[in-house]
Scaffold this motif. Structure first.
Motif, PDB file in Angstrom:
ATOM      1  N   MET A   1      -3.236  -6.069   2.451  1.00 20.16           N
ATOM      2  CA  MET A   1      -3.810  -6.439   1.154  1.00 20.16           C
ATOM      3  C   MET A   1      -4.569  -7.763   1.253  1.00 20.16           C
ATOM      4  O   MET A   1      -5.669  -7.900   0.703  1.00 20.16           O
ATOM      5  CB  MET A   1      -2.697  -6.559   0.109  1.00 20.16           C
TER       6      MET A   1
ATOM      7  N   LEU B   1       2.092  -4.366   4.752  1.00 15.38           N
ATOM      8  CA  LEU B   1       1.326  -4.082   3.538  1.00 15.38           C
ATOM      9  C   LEU B   1       0.754  -5.339   2.896  1.00 15.38           C
ATOM     10  O   LEU B   1      -0.435  -5.357   2.552  1.00 15.38           O
ATOM     11  CB  LEU B   1       2.175  -3.297   2.538  1.00 15.38           C
ATOM     12  N   PRO B   2       1.532  -6.428   2.742  1.00 16.55           N
ATOM     13  CA  PRO B   2       0.899  -7.650   2.206  1.00 16.55           C
ATOM     14  C   PRO B   2      -0.189  -8.195   3.129  1.00 16.55           C
ATOM     15  O   PRO B   2      -1.193  -8.737   2.670  1.00 16.55           O
ATOM     16  CB  PRO B   2       2.065  -8.639   2.065  1.00 16.55           C
TER      17      PRO B   2
ATOM     18  N   GLY C   1      -7.846  -7.205   3.004  1.00 18.63           N
ATOM     19  CA  GLY C   1      -8.826  -6.602   2.105  1.00 18.63           C
ATOM     20  C   GLY C   1      -9.416  -7.605   1.135  1.00 18.63           C
ATOM     21  O   GLY C   1     -10.638  -7.637   0.913  1.00 18.63           O
ATOM     22  N   VAL C   2      -8.566  -8.458   0.573  1.00 20.93           N
ATOM     23  CA  VAL C   2      -9.040  -9.448  -0.391  1.00 20.93           C
ATOM     24  C   VAL C   2      -9.960 -10.468   0.287  1.00 20.93           C
ATOM     25  O   VAL C   2     -11.040 -10.794  -0.217  1.00 20.93           O
ATOM     26  CB  VAL C   2      -7.842 -10.151  -1.061  1.00 20.93           C
TER      27      VAL C   2
ATOM     28  N   VAL D   1      -6.270   1.809   4.951  1.00 24.25           N
ATOM     29  CA  VAL D   1      -5.030   1.097   4.628  1.00 24.25           C
ATOM     30  C   VAL D   1      -3.838   1.806   5.261  1.00 24.25           C
ATOM     31  O   VAL D   1      -2.927   1.169   5.819  1.00 24.25           O
ATOM     32  CB  VAL D   1      -4.857   0.986   3.102  1.00 24.25           C
TER      33      VAL D   1
ATOM     34  N   ALA E   1     -13.994  -5.695   2.689  1.00 34.05           N
ATOM     35  CA  ALA E   1     -12.567  -5.393   2.746  1.00 34.05           C
ATOM     36  C   ALA E   1     -12.260  -4.422   3.884  1.00 34.05           C
ATOM     37  O   ALA E   1     -11.340  -4.646   4.688  1.00 34.05           O
ATOM     38  CB  ALA E   1     -12.107  -4.811   1.409  1.00 34.05           C
TER      39      ALA E   1
ATOM     40  N   TRP F   1       6.910  -2.952   4.004  1.00 31.76           N
ATOM     41  CA  TRP F   1       6.760  -3.587   2.697  1.00 31.76           C
ATOM     42  C   TRP F   1       6.636  -5.103   2.765  1.00 31.76           C
ATOM     43  O   TRP F   1       5.869  -5.708   2.002  1.00 31.76           O
ATOM     44  CB  TRP F   1       7.923  -3.213   1.784  1.00 31.76           C
TER      45      TRP F   1
ATOM     46  N   TRP G   1       3.645 -11.442  -0.517  1.00 31.41           N
ATOM     47  CA  TRP G   1       3.296 -10.887  -1.825  1.00 31.41           C
ATOM     48  C   TRP G   1       3.106 -11.992  -2.858  1.00 31.41           C
ATOM     49  O   TRP G   1       2.198 -11.920  -3.691  1.00 31.41           O
ATOM     50  CB  TRP G   1       4.399  -9.935  -2.295  1.00 31.41           C
TER      51      TRP G   1
ATOM     52  N   ILE H   1      -9.968  -5.330   7.292  1.00 28.50           N
ATOM     53  CA  ILE H   1      -8.752  -4.540   7.538  1.00 28.50           C
ATOM     54  C   ILE H   1      -8.809  -3.921   8.929  1.00 28.50           C
ATOM     55  O   ILE H   1      -7.836  -3.950   9.689  1.00 28.50           O
ATOM     56  CB  ILE H   1      -8.579  -3.457   6.458  1.00 28.50           C
TER      57      ILE H   1
ATOM     58  N   LEU I   1      -0.481 -13.611  -2.850  1.00 28.20           N
ATOM     59  CA  LEU I   1      -1.681 -12.802  -3.022  1.00 28.20           C
ATOM     60  C   LEU I   1      -2.360 -13.030  -4.368  1.00 28.20           C
ATOM     61  O   LEU I   1      -3.547 -12.741  -4.527  1.00 28.20           O
ATOM     62  CB  LEU I   1      -1.340 -11.313  -2.875  1.00 28.20           C
TER      63      LEU I   1
ATOM     64  N   GLY J   1      -6.442 -13.075  -4.759  1.00 21.28           N
ATOM     65  CA  GLY J   1      -6.764 -11.880  -5.539  1.00 21.28           C
ATOM     66  C   GLY J   1      -7.356 -12.219  -6.894  1.00 21.28           C
ATOM     67  O   GLY J   1      -8.329 -11.606  -7.339  1.00 21.28           O
TER      68      GLY J   1
END
Length: 355
Positions: free
Chosen positions: A89, A85-86, A92-93, A39, A314, A81, A217, A318, A220, A224
Motif C-alpha cells: 500500500m 500488505l502495508p 502504491g501511494v 497487488v 503506483a 497483514w 498501517w 509496486i 499510511l 495517503g
C-alpha cells in the motif's frame, strides 16, 4: 433535408460519445484488474511464498472477522497483514505521488525532463528528513519527519527557481539548476549524517537509497491523505494546468493568475515530494518515466495525464518493490537501486528522442 442532416449529426455525435464512454469503462475495468493482479503478486511473492488463496483469505478475515475459516498459521497471517500488505500500500501511494508530481512539474515547466529527483526536490526532502531523524528528534510527534521533509523540498524548489532565473529561463537550464541544487543539498545531507549519531547512520543511509520495509498501517494515513487531497485538487485544476503548459500568455488570456497559480503548483508538488520522501527515502526517476509513458498512451491532455500518472506510478513502484524483494531474497535490496537502474536507461532514451 436540413432536419435529416441535423438528426444524422446528432446520432453520430451520440454514438461517438457512447463509444468513448464504453472505452473509458473498459479501460477503468482493465486498470483495476491489473492493479488487483499486481497487488496480489506483490503480497504473495517473496522470500516466503504464500498461495494466492491464502493471501485473500487472510485479507477477507481481517476485513470481516469470522467470514473465513482459519486454515493458515499465525506466521503467515503476520507476513501478509503486518508486513507485506502495508508495504505494498505504501509503495502504491508513494509511486502515485511521485508520478503525479512528475506530470505536474513537466507541464508547469514545459520541460519533459522535469522530475522531483532531477530538480533537487527529492534531495531537499531527504535533507529535511535527515535533520529530523538525527538532530531534532520527534519534536512534533509522528508528523515531524513529513513536515521537515516538506520544508526541505520547498527550500529546494525555491533554490532551483532562483538559480534557474540567474542562469536563464530556458528549460534545459532549469534541469541543470536542479542537478546543481541536488548536489549541494545531498552534500549537506551527508554532512548531517556525519555529524549525527553513528548508531543510526546505517539505518539512515539505507533509507536514503529508498526503502519501504518500515511501512506500518498506522503511518499510511499521512502519505495517503496528502495524495488524496493533492490528486483531487490537481484534477479539478487540470484544464488550467493545460493552459499554463501552452504558455503564460495563453494562460493570462484565459484569466488565470499565472504567477500565483504556478507558485501554488510548486508548493503542492513540494508537499507531495517531501511527504513521500519522508516515508520511502529518495526514490528517483519514477516521476520522469511514468508521465512520458502516459503521454504516449493517452496524449498530452492533463485531464487524463494527471490521474493516469498517479495510477501507473503506483503500479511501477509496486513492481519495483517486488523486484527489489525477490531478486536477492532473502536480502532486501533498496528500491532506489531498481528505479535508478531502469530510470537511468529511460532517461538516456528520452534524451535520444530529443536529440
Amino acid at each position: 433535408m436540413l432536419a435529416e442532416d441535423t438528426s444524422a449529426d446528432t446520432v453520430a455525435v451520440s454514438r461517438a460519445a457512447s463509444q468513448r464512454v464504453a472505452r473509458s469503462g473498459f479501460g477503468l475495468a482493465a486498470g483495476l484488474l491489473l492493479l488487483l493482479l499486481t497487488v496480489t503478486a506483490a503480497v504473495s511473492l517473496g522470500s516466503a511464498q504464500i498461495p494466492v488463496a491464502t493471501v485473500w483469505s487472510i485479507i477477507a478475515s481481517k476485513i470481516s472477522p469470522g467470514s473465513v475459516e482459519v486454515f493458515w498459521s499465525a506466521g503467515r497471517e503476520s507476513i501478509v497483514w503486518d508486513v507485506r500488505l502495508p508495504r505494498v500500500m505504501l509503495a502504491g501511494v508513494v509511486g502515485a505521488g511521485l508520478g503525479l508530481t512528475g506530470a505536474v512539474l513537466q507541464a508547469v515547466t514545459r520541460n519533459p525532463l522535469a522530475d522531483p529527483h532531477l530538480l533537487g526536490v527529492s534531495s531537499g526532502g531527504a535533507l529535511g528528513a535527515i535533520v529530523a531523524l538525527l538532530h531534532t528528534g520527534m519534536i512534533l510527534g509522528l508528523a515531524t519527519v513529513p513536515l521537515f521533509a516538506f520544508a526541505g523540498a520547498l527550500l529546494a524548489t525555491v533554490l532551483v527557481a532562483y538559480v534557474s532565473r540567474v542562469l536563464g529561463s530556458s528549460a534545459d537550464r532549469l534541469v541543470l539548476a536542479g542537478v546543481a541544487v541536488a548536489f549541494v543539498l545531498t552534500s549537506v545531507g551527508n554532512l548531517m549524517i556525519f555529524l549525527g549519531d553513528p548508531r543510526a547512520t546505517h539505518t539512515v543511509i539505507f533509507w536514503m537509497l529508498g526503502g519501504l520495509g518500515l511501512a506500518q498501517w498506522s503511518q499510511l494515513v499521512y502519505p495517503g491523505g496528502v495524495l488524496f487531497v493533492s490528486l483531487a485538487w490537481l484534477m479539478i485544476r487540470a484544464r488550467e494546468i493545460n493552459a499554463l503548459a501552452m504558455g503564460d500568455e495563453t494562460a493570462m488570456t484565459l484569466g488565470i493568475p499565472v504567477r500565483s497559480f504556478r507558485l501554488t503548483l510548486f508548493v503542492v508538488t513540494a508537499l507531495l515530494t517531501g511527504v513521500m520522501v519522508a516515508f520511502s527515502g529518495a526514490i528517483g526517476f519514477v516521476g520522469l518515466m511514468v508521465p512520458h509513458f502516459v503521454r504516449l498512451l493517452a496524449g498530452s491532455d492533463n485531464v487524463r495525464v494527471i490521474p493516469l500518472s498517479a495510477f501507473f506510478g503506483a503500479l511501477t513502484l509496486i513492481l519495483a518493490d517486488l523486484t527489489a524483494r525477490v531478486i536477492m531474497a532473502p536480502e532486501d535490496m533498496p528500491i532506489g537501486v531498481v528505479t535508478g537502474l531502469v530510470g537511468g536507461i529511460a532517461f538516456i532514451a528520452i534524451l535520444k528522442r530529443r536529440a
